[in-house]
Design an enzyme around this catalytic site. Structure first.
Site, PDB file in Angstrom:
ATOM      1  N   HIS A 125       0.875  -1.178   0.000  1.00 26.60           N
ATOM      2  CA  HIS A 125       0.000   0.000   0.000  1.00 26.60           C
ATOM      3  C   HIS A 125       0.915   1.232   0.000  1.00 26.60           C
ATOM      4  O   HIS A 125       2.020   1.175   0.541  1.00 26.60           O
ATOM      5  CB  HIS A 125      -0.820  -0.061   1.291  1.00 26.60           C
ATOM      6  CG  HIS A 125      -1.918   0.944   1.413  1.00 26.60           C
ATOM      7  ND1 HIS A 125      -1.688   2.254   1.745  1.00 26.60           N
ATOM      8  CD2 HIS A 125      -3.272   0.826   1.277  1.00 26.60           C
ATOM      9  CE1 HIS A 125      -2.849   2.900   1.811  1.00 26.60           C
ATOM     10  NE2 HIS A 125      -3.819   2.059   1.526  1.00 26.60           N
ATOM     11  N   ASP A 202       2.795  -4.724   7.943  1.00 27.87           N
ATOM     12  CA  ASP A 202       1.581  -3.931   7.763  1.00 27.87           C
ATOM     13  C   ASP A 202       0.400  -4.891   7.901  1.00 27.87           C
ATOM     14  O   ASP A 202       0.120  -5.674   6.997  1.00 27.87           O
ATOM     15  CB  ASP A 202       1.617  -3.262   6.382  1.00 27.87           C
ATOM     16  CG  ASP A 202       0.297  -2.599   6.012  1.00 27.87           C
ATOM     17  OD1 ASP A 202      -0.695  -2.764   6.756  1.00 27.87           O
ATOM     18  OD2 ASP A 202       0.265  -1.927   4.970  1.00 27.87           O
ATOM     19  N   GLN A 205      -4.926  -5.245   6.721  1.00 29.17           N
ATOM     20  CA  GLN A 205      -5.962  -6.167   6.231  1.00 29.17           C
ATOM     21  C   GLN A 205      -5.996  -7.457   7.026  1.00 29.17           C
ATOM     22  O   GLN A 205      -7.052  -8.073   7.181  1.00 29.17           O
ATOM     23  CB  GLN A 205      -5.726  -6.510   4.748  1.00 29.17           C
ATOM     24  CG  GLN A 205      -5.894  -5.344   3.794  1.00 29.17           C
ATOM     25  CD  GLN A 205      -7.306  -4.799   3.763  1.00 29.17           C
ATOM     26  OE1 GLN A 205      -8.277  -5.523   4.021  1.00 29.17           O
ATOM     27  NE2 GLN A 205      -7.437  -3.526   3.472  1.00 29.17           N
ATOM     28  N   LYS A 228     -10.667  -0.942  10.010  1.00 30.92           N
ATOM     29  CA  LYS A 228     -10.811  -2.098   9.127  1.00 30.92           C
ATOM     30  C   LYS A 228     -11.140  -3.356   9.924  1.00 30.92           C
ATOM     31  O   LYS A 228     -11.131  -4.472   9.421  1.00 30.92           O
ATOM     32  CB  LYS A 228      -9.523  -2.291   8.321  1.00 30.92           C
ATOM     33  CG  LYS A 228      -9.342  -1.160   7.318  1.00 30.92           C
ATOM     34  CD  LYS A 228      -8.122  -1.295   6.476  1.00 30.92           C
ATOM     35  CE  LYS A 228      -8.101  -0.146   5.475  1.00 30.92           C
ATOM     36  NZ  LYS A 228      -6.854  -0.101   4.712  1.00 30.92           N
ATOM     37  N   CYS A 366      -4.660   2.420  -3.795  1.00 29.12           N
ATOM     38  CA  CYS A 366      -3.424   2.888  -3.133  1.00 29.12           C
ATOM     39  C   CYS A 366      -2.258   1.937  -3.344  1.00 29.12           C
ATOM     40  O   CYS A 366      -1.384   1.797  -2.478  1.00 29.12           O
ATOM     41  CB  CYS A 366      -3.627   3.117  -1.638  1.00 29.12           C
ATOM     42  SG  CYS A 366      -4.772   4.426  -1.264  1.00 29.12           S
TER      43      CYS A 366
HETATM   44  C1  LIG Z   1      -5.863   0.569   4.592  1.00 29.77           C
HETATM   45  C2  LIG Z   1      -4.494   0.102   4.496  1.00 29.77           C
HETATM   46  C3  LIG Z   1      -3.431   0.893   4.931  1.00 29.77           C
HETATM   47  C4  LIG Z   1      -3.615   2.277   5.474  1.00 29.77           C
HETATM   48  O1  LIG Z   1      -4.427   2.278   6.596  1.00 29.77           O
HETATM   49  P1  LIG Z   1      -5.018   3.642   7.172  1.00 29.77           P
HETATM   50  O2  LIG Z   1      -6.058   3.207   8.114  1.00 29.77           O
HETATM   51  O3  LIG Z   1      -5.577   4.382   5.979  1.00 29.77           O
HETATM   52  O4  LIG Z   1      -3.901   4.389   7.784  1.00 29.77           O
HETATM   53  C5  LIG Z   1      -2.168   0.363   4.844  1.00 29.77           C
HETATM   54  N1  LIG Z   1      -1.952  -0.864   4.365  1.00 29.77           N
HETATM   55  C6  LIG Z   1      -2.952  -1.655   3.947  1.00 29.77           C
HETATM   56  C7  LIG Z   1      -2.654  -3.028   3.469  1.00 29.77           C
HETATM   57  C8  LIG Z   1      -4.253  -1.191   3.986  1.00 29.77           C
HETATM   58  O5  LIG Z   1      -5.248  -1.984   3.569  1.00 29.77           O
END
Ligand SMILES: *Cc1c(COP(=O)(O)O)cnc(C)c1O
Length: 408
Positions: A125, A202, A205, A228, A366
Site C-alpha cells: 500500500h 503492515d 488487512q 478495518k 493505493c
Molecule cells: C488501509 C491500508 C493501509 C492504510 O491504513 P489507514 O487506516 O488508511 O492508515 C495500509 N496498508 C494496507 C494493506 C491497507 O489496507
C-alpha cells in the site's frame, strides 16, 4: 453468544446495512477500505461523551479516572488481541499510516544510514512505500522491492537475493488489500533476522481475518487500524518490541510524552506514553475495545471460515462473466476479489453497480506500483466481511452481467 455462525443475526448488529441505495437494498462490498461498525461500537462513542468525557491520565477526579481506565482497558484488549507480552509495547496512533510513519521517523531516522537498504514488496500500500522512499532519499539509502509472480505471490527466492548485511529493515504487508494475497510473513521475518535486519508488518488487512500473534511471528513492528476491524476511524496501533521502542527517539513532542520539562532539557516519559504526545482520540479508542470484543465473541476463525466460503463462491460465480479476469489468484487469500472486465473501464463498472445498490471500490487501491506490475490502470474490487451473504454475491454477478450487456 454466537455459538453457531448465523449471518442474519450478525447483520442485525450492523444498523447501516439495513437501508436502500437508489431504491435497492445496500450491498456493501467495500470492506477492505473500511468495515461497518456494530451497534455496540456506535453506542460506546456516545456513551463516552454522555457519561465520562474527561481528559485522561493526570486527572484526579472521578470522570478522568473512569476515562483513563477505559482508555487503558482498550490497550490491554489490544495486547491480548495480538498477543504482545506487555501493554508497554502497544502504542496508539491514528492508524496504520501513522504507525508506519512513526517507525520511519524514529527507528528509521536513527538506524538507516547512507548505503543501507530497506526492502519492501511489490504489493505494498502507498502508506508502506512512501515513508520509506522519503527516508531513503533523506539518508542516501536504497529501497529494494521483492518481485511477485503472476498469481500475486511473493517470490521468496528473489527475496533471499535482496537480503544482505546492508538490509536495515524489511517492511512487508501481511495481506494485500488489492489482491487478497496472504504473504508468508513468518518466512519473511525469519530470513530478515538472519541478516540482522528488523521487520515491520503492515497488518491493516490481516487483523480482521487472521489470528495475530506477534510473539510467534517474532516481528519487530506490527501496524494496523481499528476502522478495518469493525472499530472507529482515527485510531490505530503500532506494536513494537520493547527493547526497540526503548532505544528509539520520540516521535512528536508535547504534553504526555514527557517526564520533566525545563527550557534547558526535557526527559521523556516511559513506554508507551513516550510516543503518544498530546490528548489522544479517547472516544474512538474506548469504542475500539467494543469492536475487539465483538470480533472475539464471534470468534475470528469461525468468521474467517465463513468469509472463505464467500471467497470461493464469488471466485467461481464471477468467472462465468464474459471477459472478466480475476487479478490476484494466490493460493492463500482472504476474502477479496479484484477483477478487470475486457472493454469496460473499472469506473463505469463502479458507477453502474452503485445504481444497483452495490458498493465496490474501483481504481488502484493505493497500490499504483502493483497495478503497474500487472499492466493495468486499476481493478474493480469486491471485499467481503463476516456480514456479507451469498445472495449479495448473486446480486453482484447479476449487476456485472448487466454491465457487460451495456458495453457490448
Ligand atoms: C488501509 C491500508 C493501509 C492504510 O491504513 P489507514 O487506516 O488508511 O492508515 C495500509 N496498508 C494496507 C494493506 C491497507 O489496507
Amino acid at each position: 453468544m454466537y455459538k453457531v455462525f448465523d449471518v442474519l443475526e450478525i447483520r442485525k448488529d450492523f444498523p447501516i446495512l439495513n437501508q436502500t441505495i437508489h431504491g435497492k437494498p445496500l450491498v456493501y462490498f467495500d470492506n477492505a477500505a473500511t468495515t461497518q461498525k456494530p451497534q455496540s461500537v456506535i453506542q460506546a462513542i456516545s456513551e463516552y461523551y454522555q457519561e465520562f468525557n474527561a481528559n485522561i491520565h493526570r486527572g484526579i477526579h472521578t470522570l478522568a479516572e473512569k476515562a483513563t481506565a477505559e482508555y487503558e482497558g482498550t490497550r490491554e484488549m489490544v495486547r491480548k488481541f495480538i498477543n504482545a507480552s506487555s501493554t508497554d509495547e502497544i502504542i496508539f496512533t491514528r492508524g496504520t499510516t501513522e504507525s508506519i510513519n512513526l517507525v520511519a521517523a524514529t527507528f528509521g531516522r536513527q538506524q538507516v544510514k547512507a548505503g543501507d537498504e530497506v526492502i519492501i514488496t511489490t504489493m505494498e500500500h502507498h502508506s508502506n512505500i512512501v515513508p520509506w522512499q522519503m527516508l531513503c532519499e533523506e539518508k542516501g539509502a536504497t529501497l529494494k522491492v521483492i518481485p511477485i509472480n503472476d498469481a500475486g505471490e511473493i517470490i521468496l527466492e528473489e527475496y533471499e537475493k535482496l537480503l544482505s548485511e546492508r538490509t536495515k529493515l524489511v517492511a512487508a504487508v501481511y495481506v494485500s488489500n488489492s489482491l487478497g494475497t496472504i504473504n508468508p510473513v513468518k518466512e519473511i521475518i525469519d530470513r530478515a533476522h538472519a541478516f540482522g535486519a528488523r521487520v515491520l508488518i503492515d497488518g491493516a488487512q490481516a487483523s480482521a481475518h487472521l489470528d495475530i500473534n506477534v510473539q510467534e511471528l517474532n516481528c519487530d513492528f506490527y501496524a494496523f487500524s481499528s476502522h478495518k476491524l469493525y472499530g472507529p476511524t482515527g485510531i490505530g496501533v503500532l506494536y513494537g518490541k520493547r527493547e526497540l521502542l526503548d532505544s528509539m527517539p520520540p516521535y512528536q513532542g508535547g504534553g504526555e510524552m514527557i517526564k520533566e520539562v525545563s527550557f534547558e532539557k526535557t526527559t521523556y516519559n516511559e513506554l508507551p506514553y513516550k510516543f503518544e504526545a498530546g490528548t489522544p482520540n479517547i472516544a474512538d479508542t474506548v469504542a475500539f475495545k467494543k469492536a475487539l470484543e465483538y470480533v472475539n465473541e464471534i470468534s475470528k476463525p469461525v468468521a474467517a471460515e465463513y468469509e472463505h466460503e464467500l471467497l470461493t463462491y464469488a471466485t467461481e460465480s464471477l468467472q462465468e462473466i464474459n471477459g472478466l479476469r480475476i487479478v490476484g489468484t494466490a493460493k492463500e487469500k482472504i476474502s477479496i476479489v479484484s477483477f478487470v472486465v475486457e472493454g469496460v473501464h473499472h469506473q463505469d463498472i463502479g458507477i453502474i453497480l452503485d445504481t444497483q445498490g452495490i458498493a465496490v471500490r474501483t481504481g488502484h487501491h493505493c497500490t499504483q506500483p502493483l497495478m503497474q506490475r500487472f499492466g493495468i490502470p486499476g481493478t474493480t474490487r469486491a471485499s467481503f466481511a463476516m456480514y456479507n451473504t451469498k445472495e449479495e454475491i448473486d446480486k453482484l454477478v447479476k449487476g456485472l452481467h448487466r454491465v457487460v450487456k451495456m458495453f457490448r
